[in-house]
Write a protein that holds these residues in place. Structure first.
Motif, mmCIF file in Angstrom:
data_model
loop_
_atom_site.group_PDB
_atom_site.id
_atom_site.type_symbol
_atom_site.label_atom_id
_atom_site.label_comp_id
_atom_site.label_asym_id
_atom_site.label_seq_id
_atom_site.Cartn_x
_atom_site.Cartn_y
_atom_site.Cartn_z
ATOM 1 N N CYS A 20 26.859 24.643 18.241
ATOM 2 C CA CYS A 20 27.687 25.500 19.090
ATOM 3 C C CYS A 20 26.818 26.580 19.739
ATOM 4 C CB CYS A 20 28.785 26.142 18.252
ATOM 5 S SG CYS A 20 29.671 27.427 19.123
ATOM 6 N N SER B 104 27.657 29.373 21.000
ATOM 7 C CA SER B 104 27.992 30.778 20.750
ATOM 8 C C SER B 104 27.788 31.221 19.309
ATOM 9 C CB SER B 104 29.403 31.148 21.202
ATOM 10 O OG SER B 104 30.213 30.069 21.381
ATOM 11 N N CYS B 105 27.989 30.316 18.322
ATOM 12 C CA CYS B 105 27.840 30.808 16.939
ATOM 13 C C CYS B 105 26.796 30.033 16.143
ATOM 14 C CB CYS B 105 29.186 30.796 16.224
ATOM 15 S SG CYS B 105 29.760 29.148 15.824
ATOM 16 N N CYS C 264 34.026 23.652 18.502
ATOM 17 C CA CYS C 264 33.550 24.332 17.295
ATOM 18 C C CYS C 264 34.757 24.953 16.586
ATOM 19 C CB CYS C 264 32.544 25.407 17.703
ATOM 20 S SG CYS C 264 32.148 26.547 16.367
ATOM 21 N N CYS D 202 34.386 29.107 15.877
ATOM 22 C CA CYS D 202 34.724 30.107 16.902
ATOM 23 C C CYS D 202 35.635 29.551 17.990
ATOM 24 C CB CYS D 202 33.457 30.704 17.508
ATOM 25 S SG CYS D 202 32.578 29.558 18.582
HETATM 26 ZN ZN LIG Z 1 31.102 28.235 17.437
#
Ligand SMILES: [Zn+2]
Length: 205
Positions: free
Chosen positions: A46, A48-49, A86, A89
């Protein structure tokens, strides 16, 4: 099935991809091979995380990329990209593939082939465009982009240059190669070897 294996070897797509089917299509009076490809990616990170996810949310509409010739025949890759979700998040994101650069309709492999053709001074831009089944504009853009990565003094070499080798252990041998502007007593560039190294391109106009 046998053709599939043969094409797979020829394409050098890498382990990340599998060919689903191959078709032929008439396009602008040229019979093209269309190779339908998907990635083998079962999970993705992912953006973003940084957690990995194995959940495929959906698949995008196929995009077509011009690819290398197969048995003298133009080819295109039709790729369906997966979109993962994901669960940490909740972000949805498209898998990262190395076939083309964002927004481009020609594959990286074909772009490299065009760059190689451009190094052959006997070939005109028009010829290169035709043989690779792209427009002259695309060939010119590829040339322009490749040139922009080179420092000014290498794009516009002085009238007089000198070169020499000096001892320096590099990955390519025992001697490095230096190019000098003799009149202004300036070093223009240092290359790891005097020999041609694959994937490096020195343009002299
Ligand atoms: Zn994520």
């Amino acid at each position: 099935m046998e053709e599939l294996k043969e094409v797979e070897n020829l394409l050098k797509l890498g382990d990340q991809y599998k060919i689903i089917k191959i078709e032929e299509r008439d396009e602008k009076k040229r019979l093209k091979k269309i190779i339908y490809v998907e990635s083998k990616n079962k999970k993705a990170k992912c953006p973003s995380c940084d957690n990995y996810t194995r959940s495929i949310h959906d698949k995008l509409k196929p995009i077509e990329l011009k690819y290398l010739k197969i048995f003298e025949q133009d080819s295109k890759i039709s790729i369906i990209k997966k979109r993962f979700i994901c669960h940490v998040c909740n972000k949805k994101f498209t898998e990262k593939l190395d076939l083309n650069q964002k927004g481009k309709t020609i594959s990286n492999k074909l772009e490299q082939k065009i760059l190689k053709d451009l190094l052959n001074y006997n070939l005109s831009i028009k010829y290169i465009a035709n043989v690779n089944d792209v427009s002259s504009g695309i060939v010119r853009n590829i040339l322009k982009n490749a040139m922009s990565e080179y420092p000014e003094q290498l794009r516009l070499l002085p009238r007089v240059i000198s070169f020499d080798e000096f001892k320096a252990d590099t990955d390519y041998g025992k001697y490095s190669f230096i190019v000098n502007d003799l009149i202004h007593r300036k070093a223009l560039d240092v290359l790891p070897s005097r020999k041609k190294i694959p994937n490096t391109i020195l343009y002299v106009l």
